[in-house]
Design an enzyme around this catalytic site. Sequence first.
Site, PDB file in Angstrom:
ATOM      1  N   HIS A   1      -9.461  -5.057  10.188  1.00 60.57           N
ATOM      2  CA  HIS A   1     -10.138  -4.955   8.888  1.00 60.57           C
ATOM      3  C   HIS A   1     -11.502  -4.277   9.003  1.00 60.57           C
ATOM      4  O   HIS A   1     -12.367  -4.495   8.155  1.00 60.57           O
ATOM      5  CB  HIS A   1     -10.355  -6.350   8.275  1.00 60.57           C
ATOM      6  CG  HIS A   1      -9.123  -6.992   7.723  1.00 60.57           C
ATOM      7  ND1 HIS A   1      -8.078  -7.393   8.512  1.00 60.57           N
ATOM      8  CD2 HIS A   1      -8.762  -7.299   6.446  1.00 60.57           C
ATOM      9  CE1 HIS A   1      -7.142  -7.940   7.759  1.00 60.57           C
ATOM     10  NE2 HIS A   1      -7.529  -7.901   6.499  1.00 60.57           N
TER      11      HIS A   1
ATOM     12  N   GLU B   1       0.811  -1.216   0.000  1.00 62.78           N
ATOM     13  CA  GLU B   1       0.000   0.000   0.000  1.00 62.78           C
ATOM     14  C   GLU B   1       0.846   1.268   0.000  1.00 62.78           C
ATOM     15  O   GLU B   1       0.493   2.259  -0.646  1.00 62.78           O
ATOM     16  CB  GLU B   1      -0.948   0.015   1.199  1.00 62.78           C
ATOM     17  CG  GLU B   1      -2.166  -0.866   1.047  1.00 62.78           C
ATOM     18  CD  GLU B   1      -1.909  -2.318   1.365  1.00 62.78           C
ATOM     19  OE1 GLU B   1      -2.817  -3.139   1.172  1.00 62.78           O
ATOM     20  OE2 GLU B   1      -0.773  -2.630   1.804  1.00 62.78           O
TER      21      GLU B   1
END
Length: 735
Positions: free
Chosen positions: A535, A465
């Site tokens: 998450h 990322e």
Amino acid sequence: MTRHIQLAPDVEWIQLTTTEQDWQEADPALLKTMLVQMQIIRSFEEAVLELASEGLVHGPAHSSIGQEGGAVGSIVNLRSGDGVNGSHRGHHQFLAKGLAHLSAAMNGRMEPEAAVGAEVQAFLQRTLAEILGLDQGFSHGRGGSMHLQWLDAGALGTNAIVGGGVPLAAGNAWAQKHSTASASGMDLTVSYFGDGAINIGSVLETMNLAAAWKLPLCFFVENNLYAVSTHVSEVTGEGRLSGRGPGFGIRSWRVDGMDPLAVHLAMEQATEHMRSGGGPTVIEAEVYRYFHQNGPFPGSAFGYRSKEEEKSWRDRDPIQRMATELKKLGHLDNAAFLQMQDRVSAACNLAVSELTETDPQSKAGKRRIRPELWPDPSFVDVGIRGDLSELEGARTEEEVTFKGGLREGKFVDAVAEVVHARMAADPSIVVMGEDVHRLKGGTNGATRGLVDAHPDRVLGTPISENAFAGLAGGMAMDGRFKPVVEFMYADFMWVAGDQIFNQIARARHMFGGTGEVPLVLRSKIAMGTGYGSQHSMDPAGVFATSAGWRIVAPSTPFDYVGLMNAALALKDPVVVLEHVDLYTTTGQLPVDDFDYQIAFGKAAIRRRGDSLTVLTYGAMVRPTLEAVTETEIDAEVVDLRWLDRASIDWEAIGASIMKTNNVLIVEQGAQGTSYGGWLSDEIQRRYFDHLDYPIQRVTGGEASPSISKVLERASYAGVPEVAAKLLTIINDQGL
């Protein structure tokens, strides 16, 4: 018995050194140009250190004296269209790129016998003004010493975060590869960083990404042996830092950075490789900074280097090396060399004198910055984001007044269909993220059909990322492409925190307020799906405290289309918040008209009421409406849609509060990253006199959601929590 087979990298790893023949065959004009440019950089930095010693440089002065050979040797023949960026120690790279740009009109050459021309003089003064924080600087003094940018010259911006500029450089290189291929080869980018940054994840992630995508990016390692005071041997097992390159399949060179010609020859080979489409390169230049990390004192003054070590490197000084070789070849005499030094020193002194004056209050005759040169204090918040002129004339729609055909459709279908429509109409849009090109539209189908229609503009990324978010940032700042980045889960923004918050969010303001950063980040929230603490977060509150990002949170398929269109039209970075719970919900979608926008900064009143104003967004709009229906409370439900400080609809919020005199903010996620904390503070500041009751909030618990189904449900807000709070507010007031 086991067999041992010695493995070797699949690419060349070269130690390049010059010979006497190399010097004899080198273009004398090139050698003279490098000498002049190195001397300009040296004299300029000596002037900066002198000003720093007088307290006139506010903040650090990271000198690169001693390292000029690496910068000039690698940059002298670059085109203006080639990009460079660097680190906090980047004066020499910035100056070298500017000088190469300005000397292009003279076939890229500068003569020791010539005076410093007017354009170079102006460049030196403007650079010094930026370092001193003055209005006439490139970024009006906002960038200072560590953030130097001149886009016309291909100087993309130096960077105060160690390794932070490397992913951005990859984005610039991606844009070059897909824009500039010609008979003379594509433009390229060089990212400069040191021995400290070589071990940072963003650098290594970007090496892998650049190699996988064959980007024309040179990773230029200035190995000056010390990260502040820590020697490279203390923290790195392989001291030959260019060895990182072959591990990623990148052709690499190691070279003496105190030999400018050696650096130049290595860069010429690397340039040929990159311009021809061969992919990235690594060049490690062994250099030495003569002074400490910051300021005008040598490292030996702080005890981590010996005077003997410092002398041994000074004896290899790149300027003296170049002058010696030119004299030996008969291209320069000592008188001309000394005259050149005097002329360059006078030019730097002139730049200083234009920006400073004798302090009339100093009995010792000390200098001060000329007061009239400081930026106006009112400029402090100008340019955090754009002026919205790009939205002028846009067609805006609301579902209740839309005259086109509508059909029932899933929320997730709106995501794919509007992006497909925009990609078909705008060839600059590029979609990237993990698995966006696989699984028939990624892990949730949000990119369904895009890779089939636009195979070259849907990029499946590695799980990096930090690298691909930064690459997207670099693409956006380049301006030729508009990236749409998917983070599979919002929590992953922390992995890319430097690029999201230090780089992308601050770029426009930090570099003077005029640059554009058109980037869309799609961030998925998965609270309630059993994916646990790492998450499940709602990042709205975090993004709301990061000036520069705009935030949109659609709650219906129709709104998603309009908000995504607006996001893609903006010249600022926009995060689009999506919730997994919404993906399978249905609502009205246009049949074939995907070109409208939701009006910028406009909330939607989902239910009219007089007793209580309920402010919410995204996946909590439906539960809130259910709770209001269940409790039969006369509440006005406002779907905010635009969440950031500069975009939120204060007109609608204020009108509702002044009618109901009560406010409830509803969100699903944890208290610690709450969006409502910021919003309630702002409401109290604006509407305190209209409140009959303390602002109330519905949030999740303090902790992030757990895996256990029971504990997870207890950690976030839903219909029962909203209903309970509604009843408490009404009962407490006897309404």
